[in-house]
Design a protein around this motif. Structure first.
Motif, PDB file in Angstrom:
ATOM      1  N   GLN A 177      40.094  31.105  19.158  1.00 35.38           N
ATOM      2  CA  GLN A 177      40.701  30.691  17.567  1.00 35.38           C
ATOM      3  C   GLN A 177      40.759  31.975  16.788  1.00 35.38           C
ATOM      4  OE1 GLN A 177      41.994  27.641  16.291  1.00 35.38           O
ATOM      5  NE2 GLN A 177      42.012  26.928  18.671  1.00 35.38           N
ATOM      6  N   GLU A 178      39.703  32.917  17.115  1.00 33.78           N
ATOM      7  CA  GLU A 178      39.658  33.842  16.120  1.00 33.78           C
ATOM      8  C   GLU A 178      40.412  35.304  16.335  1.00 33.78           C
ATOM      9  OE1 GLU A 178      35.699  34.872  14.741  1.00 33.78           O
ATOM     10  OE2 GLU A 178      35.258  32.795  14.464  1.00 33.78           O
ATOM     11  N   GLY A 179      40.632  35.244  18.001  1.00 32.23           N
ATOM     12  CA  GLY A 179      41.446  36.400  18.607  1.00 32.23           C
ATOM     13  C   GLY A 179      41.075  36.679  19.733  1.00 32.23           C
ATOM     14  N   PRO A 180      41.699  37.638  20.448  1.00 32.12           N
ATOM     15  CA  PRO A 180      41.546  37.863  21.935  1.00 32.12           C
ATOM     16  C   PRO A 180      40.388  38.546  22.205  1.00 32.12           C
ATOM     17  CG  PRO A 180      42.975  39.209  21.296  1.00 32.12           C
ATOM     18  CD  PRO A 180      42.798  38.463  20.121  1.00 32.12           C
ATOM     19  N   LEU A 181      39.767  38.032  23.544  1.00 36.22           N
ATOM     20  CA  LEU A 181      38.246  38.643  24.098  1.00 36.22           C
ATOM     21  C   LEU A 181      38.965  39.079  25.493  1.00 36.22           C
ATOM     22  CD1 LEU A 181      35.459  39.216  24.722  1.00 36.22           C
ATOM     23  CD2 LEU A 181      34.884  36.957  25.064  1.00 36.22           C
ATOM     24  N   ALA A 182      38.777  40.565  25.651  1.00 32.82           N
ATOM     25  CA  ALA A 182      38.964  41.291  26.701  1.00 32.82           C
ATOM     26  C   ALA A 182      37.867  41.531  27.418  1.00 32.82           C
ATOM     27  CB  ALA A 182      40.011  42.500  26.647  1.00 32.82           C
TER      28      ALA A 182
END
Ligand SMILES: Cc1cc2nc3c(=O)[nH]c(=O)nc-3n(C[C@H](O)[C@H](O)[C@H](O)COP(=O)(O)OP(=O)(O)OC[C@H]3O[C@@H](n4cnc5c(N)ncnc54)[C@H](O)[C@@H]3O)c2cc1C
Length: 386
Positions: free
Chosen positions: A199-204
């Motif tokens: 929900q807050e942004g992508p995690l790579a």
């Protein structure tokens, strides 16, 4: 004060400025007429290049280009499989190198290693390197550009801004920070890169160039949450990371300090202003969601070097035609890539099915199949639901 004269002055010896210096050195019989001005202070993000903690996912096109100019670093982790998922939703998309019949989809390198290998190649190229205080463009007229670096004054027929510094305020503040660190996984998967939209942004979670079960983490989240995560003890941070990512790689235990990068979109309307031309992050700064920033910047360098090749044989001529050609040729790629990453950083995290759209790192694979670029872009953009 005496003035030194050059055909081309490049401000900024980051990966983009250095790659351009190497390409131009090959295109001219007089590489000593090109000068690379590098600042000895830390970058926009507060890191000296040798200590920059970023890792970069580079596509196959960038790899081939960097290899050909002698700038490819010794340590790189291949990406053979990309796994895209969305937190809180079932399903995922998997893209494999075998889908394209290629040995790998991309590679992960350390910024610091890339910087060092490019600097080494530039030092052997015949290009003049001047390291000192931040360089400045003072003025330009119909014949050239006047620059300074501390007490030194220079005159160049063309100045290239590759200093990573965008002009003017950001076009969009993402209200996200990227947290960068290195983690060890308890169940590593060789050659797998993961992008998980939250929900807050992508995690790579990327394979680390050092191998041995190490993963490079790029975790984008709201600034307040990022600050809170950064304040955690390593054990608590590792727990939060594993919980957000899930257990595809077992548990993740961080082994490096956590660095933070604020994220914003900057996009200059015009790449050129008279005899001054901007490339790389100075021309556009993107969200790192799809690992596109440097890939795009390297395409700027290749196009600019090709546009200037003929002019370099006769540098007394007016470069306006060559610079206009660069401006025109780069516009579609810049607009498309900035638009896609901008959309993905905001839209995919919350509204659309990642499985349906195969976003994020999957863009790396598009480089292998240019014919997919336009249809995918259309698909993504038509799927917009704002
Ligand atoms: C968290 C994060 C993750 C990223 N991940 C990826 C990825 O996976 N793949 C990808 O392709 N891209 C990625 N990027 C983007 C990538 O880092 C940039 O696109 C790339 O570094 C741009 O290179 P550059 O040479 O244009 O600018 P920079 O890397 O900023 O280099 C500019 C250089 O110019 C010097 N300089 C500054 N001002 C002056 C001056 N006045 N005079 C002389 N020198 C000066 C600086 O010291 C610096 O060395 C990521 C970015 C971030 C923040």
């Amino acid at each position: 004060m005496s003035e030194q004269e050059f055909d081309i002055a490049i401000l900024g010896g980051g990966p983009v400025g250095s790659a351009l210096a190497l390409l131009l050195a090959r295109a001219t019989p007089r590489p000593g007429r090109i000068v690379l001005l590098q600042s000895d202070s830390s970058s926009l993000y507060g890191h000296a290049p040798a200590a920059d903690p970023r890792v970069l996912a580079l596509n196959q096109g960038s790899r081939v280009m960097l290899d050909s100019i002698g700038g490819w670093p010794g340590e790189a982790a291949p990406i053979r499989t990309i796994h895209v998922s969305q937190r809180g939703r079932l399903g995922r998309t998997i893209i494999r190198n075998t889908d394209f019949g290629v040995p790998q989809l991309g590679c992960v390198v350390r910024y610091a290693d890339l910087h060092a290998s490019l600097a080494h190649a530039v030092a052997a190229s015949g290009v003049r390197i001047m390291t000192g205080p931040a360089a400045r463009i003072d003025s330009q007229d119909a014949h050239g550009v006047t620059l300074s670096q501390g007490d030194l004054r220079l005159r160049a027929r063309i100045a290239v801004q590759a200093d990573g510094s965008p002009a003017g305020p950001p076009r969009r503040e993402y209200r996200q920070m990227a947290l960068i660190t290195t983690a060890r996984s308890s169940q590593p998967r060789d050659g797998w890169a993961f992008e998980r939209f939250t929900q807050e942004g992508p995690l790579a979670v990327l394979p680390h160039p050092e191998g041995g079960g190490l993963q490079s983490i790029v975790w984008c989240s709201a600034p307040e949450h990022a600050q809170a995560l950064r304040a955690l003890a390593p054990e608590a941070f590792s727990e939060a990371l594993t919980q957000t990512f899930g257990t595809r790689l077992g548990s993740l235990t961080i082994e490096a300090p956590v660095a933070a990068f604020p994220l914003a979109l900057n996009l200059r309307k015009q790449a050129t202003d008279g005899r001054v031309v901007a490339i790389g992050n100075a021309l556009q700064t993107l969200h790192p969601v799809a690992g596109q920033g440097l890939n795009l910047g390297l395409r700027d360098t290749a196009t600019l070097a090709a546009a200037l090749r003929q002019w370099l044989a006769e540098p007394g001529a007016d470069p306006a035609g060559a610079l206009l050609q660069f401006e025109r040729q780069r516009r579609p790629d810049r607009t498309l890539t900035a638009g896609l990453t901008d959309f993905m950083s905001r839209g995919l995290a919350t509204r659309c099915s990642v499985v349906e759209h195969a976003g994020g790192l999957a863009l790396l694979a598009l480089d292998l199949s240019p014919s997919l670029r336009a249809p995918l872009a259309r698909h993504l953009l038509q799927g917009l639901r704002f």
